[in-house]
Motif scaffolding. Sequence first.
Motif, short mmCIF file in Angstrom:
data_model
loop_
_atom_site.label_atom_id
_atom_site.label_comp_id
_atom_site.label_asym_id
_atom_site.label_seq_id
_atom_site.Cartn_x
_atom_site.Cartn_y
_atom_site.Cartn_z
N VAL A 244 40.82 40.22 58.20
CA VAL A 244 42.05 40.14 57.41
C VAL A 244 42.73 38.78 57.62
O VAL A 244 43.20 38.15 56.66
N ALA A 245 42.73 38.31 58.88
CA ALA A 245 43.32 37.00 59.17
C ALA A 245 42.59 35.91 58.39
O ALA A 245 43.20 34.97 57.86
N VAL B 82 42.94 49.78 62.32
CA VAL B 82 42.47 48.40 62.31
C VAL B 82 41.94 48.04 63.70
O VAL B 82 42.66 48.18 64.68
N THR C 120 38.31 43.98 62.23
CA THR C 120 39.03 44.04 60.94
C THR C 120 40.19 43.05 60.93
O THR C 120 40.42 42.36 59.94
N ALA C 121 40.90 42.98 62.07
CA ALA C 121 42.02 42.05 62.16
C ALA C 121 41.53 40.62 61.92
O ALA C 121 42.18 39.82 61.23
#
Lengths: 492, 99
Positions: free
Chosen positions: B11-12, B3, B7-8
């Motif tokens: 996703v958040a 990640v 990406t983080a």
Amino acid sequence: MTKIENHTLSSLRDALKNKDLSSTEATQAYLSRIENASSLNSFITLTADKALDMAKASDAKLTKGEGGDLEGIPLGIKDLFCTKDVLTTAGSHILDGFKPGYESSVTSNLFNDGAVMLGKLNLDEFAMGSSNETSFYGPVISPWRRNGDTTKITPGGSSGGSASAVSAALCAGATATDTGGSIRQPAAFTGTVGIKPTYGRCSRWGTVAFASSLDQAGPITRTVRDGAIMLKSMAGYDPKDSTSINQAVPDYEAVLGQSVKGLKIGIPKEYRIDGMPAKIEDLWSKGIEWLKDAGCEIVDISLPLTKYALPVYYIVAPAEASSNLARYDGVKYGFRADGDLPIDELYEQTRAQGFGDEVKRRIMIGTYVLSAGYYDAYYLRAQKVRKKIFDEFHDAFKAVDLILTPSAPSAAFGLGEKSGDPVSMYLNDIFTVTANLAGLPGMSVPAGLDEQGLPLGLQLIARPLDEETMLKGGYVLEKAANFKARPEDWWI
Amino acid sequence: MSVDKKTAEKVARLARLAIPQDRLEPLADEINGILGWIEQLNEVDVDGVKAMASTVDMSLPLRDDKVADGPTGGGQPDNIVANAPQTEENFFVVPKVVD
């Protein structure tokens, strides 16, 4: 008259029936112990008035020789169970002020049998943790301390409040829940008995959801008999829970003391892990001897997929949690972020401020493993490995009746000693998580103390719905271990 | 698979969690630490294995298609909104979502 702290749930039941004391007296005695034990932080909410009202109603029945199996017995309730009109927090800021308009099925069952609620017990936030350090309401302290040392020790988690309160004799018994070990690990850490029944035995309805395919309620108590009594009341079919098992609940107490002669006990070699303290190995060997002395046959077994259980759990549980926790949006209940925010930001700010770090971490992992492109590689694979672990247990139970293991890979640790490293914290559940993945009943029985004077537990795992054999075995272990150690009342 | 910060962030956003920019990188590292440990599942042969969603071997029961009694039943709007941070005449109040 026996002091309240020297009563077990069963001796208190008998004393109440014999009118040696009233439920009001017992309730007042526990309430005063709780007030003196505020430094343990085991309760989030004390419901003293409600408790005394319930005790009074119980006394009216007891006087007439009436009442249920738990009539007048004061219990602590883990704050994951919704209790009608009583603040229910799940240890989270995001449920600020939440007073359910309904009663969870498990607490309904207990109250219908006459139990008295003293208050709501602290826990890791949404039951995510193994040390009670993730609670918004602060960590719970164990009544146990290392010999000659005042370091604050964790009671384990997530049912840390339940374990601490039972072990400090602040209540006759407590409800708890277990998704990966949250009943059995804290029980092992505090010298108490923790029972996680078969998945589907206790209704999940009205219990704040963490990972729905794993969550299961059970009791934490001081003795095996106490656990059998509480479990009988908590368990039962509930049409409101679609995974509730429609089978009659046996009288668990009736099997205690029955012979275990000829039972086959499996000893899985994979539970002998690197770095496990020698004292735990010794105790495990003692457990084997105790069961052998009682006439059991010991069978070496192999469960080679054991090491994959925790990685499976840390995909399945966060995935289910990320879905279950989507409901906390600042609209329907609980905390809502301040400010005149557009709807998306209202959601994002409410959740960012309302959830703690560990919960956010797990929501992130769960969202990631369920997201497009990763679902097959993580989630689907984990569910397949879970099936293999399930099959491995079912195969093992063709040759054995019970499996005996240590409950946890170490004794309780000090607050802060493991909170910096998520994976090392997760490893606490290495011996317990398999029973959740396979839906099997498991229990922890106190078996001895380590060199530093902290309790250690042994775990029994049984076939689905065979809590009776497990309790028979647990009772034998309890008798043989003759665990009498109690923490000193240093907190008063 | 690992990640990164981007990406983080994504996703958040999917999880509706406001994560400050300076927390994204450390969070990605933490998640990678956990995912790295999970990678060992790739050692297990899962060919032909059926994914398991529940340990209870039964089909989910259907209930009668009628309004239930008690707490899961209808006709109790006051109860439904009782815990909401903001309500108006038994409606949940949210910021304006359509112009």
